[in-house]
Design a protein around this motif. Structure first.
Motif, short mmCIF file in Angstrom:
data_model
loop_
_atom_site.label_atom_id
_atom_site.label_comp_id
_atom_site.label_asym_id
_atom_site.label_seq_id
_atom_site.Cartn_x
_atom_site.Cartn_y
_atom_site.Cartn_z
N ALA A 1 19.85 -5.53 -0.64
CA ALA A 1 19.10 -5.54 0.61
C ALA A 1 19.63 -6.55 1.61
O ALA A 1 19.10 -6.66 2.72
CB ALA A 1 17.62 -5.82 0.33
N ALA B 1 19.51 -8.84 7.14
CA ALA B 1 18.89 -7.80 6.31
C ALA B 1 19.63 -6.48 6.46
O ALA B 1 19.97 -6.07 7.59
CB ALA B 1 17.42 -7.62 6.70
N GLY C 1 18.60 -3.57 6.20
CA GLY C 1 17.82 -2.54 6.87
C GLY C 1 17.53 -2.81 8.33
O GLY C 1 16.70 -2.12 8.94
N HIS D 1 13.44 -4.39 8.78
CA HIS D 1 13.47 -4.88 7.40
C HIS D 1 13.41 -6.40 7.38
O HIS D 1 12.75 -7.01 6.53
CB HIS D 1 14.73 -4.37 6.70
CG HIS D 1 14.76 -4.69 5.24
ND1 HIS D 1 15.92 -4.92 4.55
CD2 HIS D 1 13.76 -4.85 4.33
CE1 HIS D 1 15.65 -5.18 3.29
NE2 HIS D 1 14.34 -5.14 3.14
N GLU E 1 9.91 -7.39 7.89
CA GLU E 1 9.14 -7.04 6.70
C GLU E 1 9.36 -8.07 5.59
O GLU E 1 8.42 -8.48 4.90
CB GLU E 1 9.54 -5.65 6.20
CG GLU E 1 8.72 -5.14 5.03
CD GLU E 1 9.14 -3.75 4.60
OE1 GLU E 1 8.42 -3.15 3.79
OE2 GLU E 1 10.20 -3.27 5.05
N ILE E 2 10.60 -8.51 5.40
CA ILE E 2 10.90 -9.53 4.39
C ILE E 2 10.11 -10.80 4.68
O ILE E 2 9.49 -11.40 3.79
CB ILE E 2 12.41 -9.82 4.36
CG1 ILE E 2 13.17 -8.61 3.82
CG2 ILE E 2 12.71 -11.06 3.51
CD1 ILE E 2 14.68 -8.70 4.03
N ARG F 1 6.44 -10.30 3.87
CA ARG F 1 6.14 -10.14 2.45
C ARG F 1 6.19 -11.44 1.66
O ARG F 1 5.55 -11.56 0.61
CB ARG F 1 7.14 -9.16 1.82
CG ARG F 1 6.88 -7.70 2.08
CD ARG F 1 7.95 -6.90 1.37
NE ARG F 1 7.74 -5.47 1.47
CZ ARG F 1 8.60 -4.56 1.01
NH1 ARG F 1 9.72 -4.96 0.42
NH2 ARG F 1 8.34 -3.28 1.13
N ASP G 1 18.46 -8.84 13.13
CA ASP G 1 18.26 -8.65 11.69
C ASP G 1 18.39 -9.94 10.89
O ASP G 1 18.48 -9.93 9.67
CB ASP G 1 19.24 -7.61 11.15
CG ASP G 1 20.70 -7.98 11.39
OD1 ASP G 1 20.97 -9.05 11.98
OD2 ASP G 1 21.59 -7.19 10.98
N GLY H 1 12.28 -6.42 -1.71
CA GLY H 1 11.87 -5.04 -2.00
C GLY H 1 12.94 -4.24 -2.70
O GLY H 1 14.09 -4.66 -2.87
#
Length: 380
Positions: free
Chosen positions: A273, A306, A308, A312, A315-316, A319, A357, A380
């Protein structure tokens, strides 16, 4: 006697109190001081904006740790930056800054000092030729360097840039916040002034805001001291005391920050990732050889991109649980942030805009396995 770093961190400027024998520097919570007669303040203390014994202890310690002649403490890192620039520059002067400078530094130059008449050029400070090309002979007064840079972890060759700055009659100012004086001492490589946000590794516990300047030359230090008093951006005695307390454990904390960061880098470097890891300790980092030459170790800061993209990366950050989603860095707890939307949002749309990113980690001193487990679930 030439003491080692850890000894200086604990003892420089911090002799036991001569009246009570207190081992820890007292908090002198006073604004003013009794004078024996008109114009004769005791030990030079007359008003705490001008001088305070707690702040004086911190300043002496910081000067010793960086190998400088004069150390000065400020209310924040940006207050320190502003005092330096308004001391050595005049309207119409020019400064070279990194093309990935800290967002607050960029904002100070682009939104505040530019209106005062200070001009600036962003250059890739990892490339001495690019810095030389950006210098304007006779107009450039400061070459401003972060190494490592925030947040892309670029590395500047301090000695090479000192030579370029001095050839042009300019000063080399090095923001040493990411490295701390334990890992790097820019004055030893030719820098004229070191800048710190003492909020970060020097304080080390995310409980105080502060900044510092350390000058190699006593004459410059005296000019800065005058402006520190005249501009008034000084820390209170409790803030100075908290920072001084943090400095005592800087060496042992930095070793643990580095140990944990190396574990995290090894983990991220092979994760599907993660598209790219930026850390000066990696052999393929473009500044690795320079960092190895001028740093003791490679620090606790890591940035990665990242795989993604921006969504992403965000999101990282959202999380993560043990890595606290927060701005700042250098505390005992690990932090994660999205620079493009957080610390470097002020640079959006400019030449200093950071990749969307990008994720920045400040690796703390927790159990390394717990940090890796948190990253595993966050990625993830």
């Amino acid at each position: 006697m030439n003491y080692g770093f850890e000894t200086l961190a604990i003892h420089a400027g911090q002799e036991p109190d001569p009246r009570t024998g207190a081992v820890v520097t007292p908090i002198y919570a006073t604004s003013t001081y009794a004078q024996d007669e008109v114009g004769s303040p005791r030990l030079g203390y007359e008003y705490s904006r001008s001088a305070n014994p707690t702040r004086a202890a911190l300043q002496e310690c910081l000067a010793a740790l960086e190998g400088g002649q004069v150390g000065l403490a400020f209310a924040s890192g940006l207050a320190a930056e502003d005092a330096l620039l308004r001391t050595v520059c005049r309207p119409g002067d020019h400064v070279v800054i990194p093309d990935d400078a800290y967002g607050g530094t960029y904002r100070l130059f682009a939104k505040v000092l530019h209106r005062w008449g200070l001009e600036w050029t962003a250059a890739r400070i990892s490339d001495p030729d690019a810095v030389r090309a950006a210098v304007r002979p006779g107009q450039t007064k400061v070459v401003w360097v972060e190494t490592p840079t925030n947040p892309l972890l670029g590395i500047a060759d301090i000695a090479a840039l000192a030579s370029i700055a001095h050839e042009a009659g300019a000063l080399l100012a090095v923001d040493n916040t990411f490295a701390s004086p334990y890992l790097q001492q820019p004055l030893a490589h030719g820098a004229d002034v070191v800048v710190h946000s003492t909020t970060k590794y020097l304080g080390g516990h995310s409980d105080v805001i502060g900044g510092a300047l350390i000058a190699a030359d006593r004459g410059l230090g005296e000019e800065l001291t005058y402006h520190q008093n005249a501009m008034g951006g000084v820390p209170g005695p409790f803030d100075a005391w908290l920072t001084l307390r943090g400095v005592k454990t800087l060496g042992v904390r930095m070793d643990r920050h580095c140990d944990n960061a190396e574990r995290v880098v090894d983990y991220l470097s092979t994760h599907r990732a993660v598209a790219e890891v930026r850390y000066p300790g990696l052999p393929d980092h473009p500044g690795h050889e320079t960092a190895a030459k001028q740093m003791r170790r490679f620090g606790g800061m890591i940035s990665f991109r990242a795989a993604g993209g921006e969504a992403h990366a965000v999101e990282i950050c959202n999380r993560a649980k043990l890595f606290v989603l927060a701005e700042s860095l250098g505390g005992v707890e690990s932090l994660i942030e999205h620079p493009g939307r957080m610390t470097h949002a002020s640079a959006a749309g400019s030449a200093l805009e950071v990749p969307a990113d990008l994720v920045r980690l400040s690796v703390g001193i927790e159990t390394a396995d717990d940090l890796l487990a948190d990253l595993e679930q966050a990625l993830g």
